[in-house]
Write a protein that holds these residues in place. Sequence first.
Motif, PDB file in Angstrom:
ATOM      1  N   ASN A   1       3.035  -9.701   7.429  1.00 57.26           N
ATOM      2  CA  ASN A   1       3.955 -10.071   6.355  1.00 57.26           C
ATOM      3  C   ASN A   1       4.587  -8.836   5.719  1.00 57.26           C
ATOM      4  O   ASN A   1       5.769  -8.849   5.390  1.00 57.26           O
ATOM      5  N   LEU A   2       3.815  -7.788   5.531  1.00 52.80           N
ATOM      6  CA  LEU A   2       4.379  -6.541   5.016  1.00 52.80           C
ATOM      7  C   LEU A   2       5.410  -5.963   5.985  1.00 52.80           C
ATOM      8  O   LEU A   2       6.428  -5.412   5.573  1.00 52.80           O
ATOM      9  N   ASN A   3       5.151  -6.124   7.277  1.00 56.86           N
ATOM     10  CA  ASN A   3       6.047  -5.585   8.290  1.00 56.86           C
ATOM     11  C   ASN A   3       7.375  -6.340   8.348  1.00 56.86           C
ATOM     12  O   ASN A   3       8.340  -5.842   8.901  1.00 56.86           O
ATOM     13  N   ARG A   4       7.447  -7.487   7.750  1.00 56.31           N
ATOM     14  CA  ARG A   4       8.720  -8.226   7.702  1.00 56.31           C
ATOM     15  C   ARG A   4       9.749  -7.515   6.826  1.00 56.31           C
ATOM     16  O   ARG A   4      10.937  -7.646   7.045  1.00 56.31           O
ATOM     17  N   THR A   5       9.263  -6.790   5.824  1.00 58.43           N
ATOM     18  CA  THR A   5      10.182  -6.134   4.892  1.00 58.43           C
ATOM     19  C   THR A   5      10.192  -4.616   5.032  1.00 58.43           C
ATOM     20  O   THR A   5      11.070  -3.970   4.476  1.00 58.43           O
ATOM     21  N   ARG A   6       9.216  -4.054   5.730  1.00 54.56           N
ATOM     22  CA  ARG A   6       9.099  -2.603   5.884  1.00 54.56           C
ATOM     23  C   ARG A   6       8.708  -2.258   7.305  1.00 54.56           C
ATOM     24  O   ARG A   6       8.028  -3.020   7.973  1.00 54.56           O
TER      25      ARG A   6
ATOM     26  N   GLU B   1       6.803   3.286   7.573  1.00 49.41           N
ATOM     27  CA  GLU B   1       6.889   3.312   6.104  1.00 49.41           C
ATOM     28  C   GLU B   1       5.590   2.812   5.471  1.00 49.41           C
ATOM     29  O   GLU B   1       5.077   3.418   4.522  1.00 49.41           O
TER      30      GLU B   1
ATOM     31  N   ALA C   1       0.607  -4.179  -1.525  1.00 50.35           N
ATOM     32  CA  ALA C   1       1.213  -5.498  -1.686  1.00 50.35           C
ATOM     33  C   ALA C   1       1.168  -5.985  -3.132  1.00 50.35           C
ATOM     34  O   ALA C   1       1.822  -6.967  -3.471  1.00 50.35           O
TER      35      ALA C   1
END
Length: 108
Positions: free
Chosen positions: A40-45, A49, A83
């Motif tokens: 889920n974090l990788n969806r925006t970054r 990063e 997060a």
Amino acid sequence: MSVVHLRQNSGKGSGAPKGRHGSVCLTRDESAALRAALKNLNRTRAWAEIAREIGVCRNTLRSVANGWAPGSAGLALRVARLAGLGIERILTPGPVSSTACPTCGRSG
């Protein structure tokens, strides 16, 4: 009275291996929840990063996210801080209710 100097720990078998730190292994469910949080974090970054912000190698993140490595409690804590969630939320499998508090999970 004489002073006795203790020898420093050196030589074979003394201390933990360099570059390795002790960590707590996660259960299968906790590892799955950590994988989901990372994806889920990788969806925006980008992985690079995320890795830079939490202080780990990009390949470590990708290994955990793809299920090749189980992850650790330390990594879960770093992901939770990034997060803005509690560690319990990162390690608890299952969907998050839209009416629940994102930090503690309480409804109402």
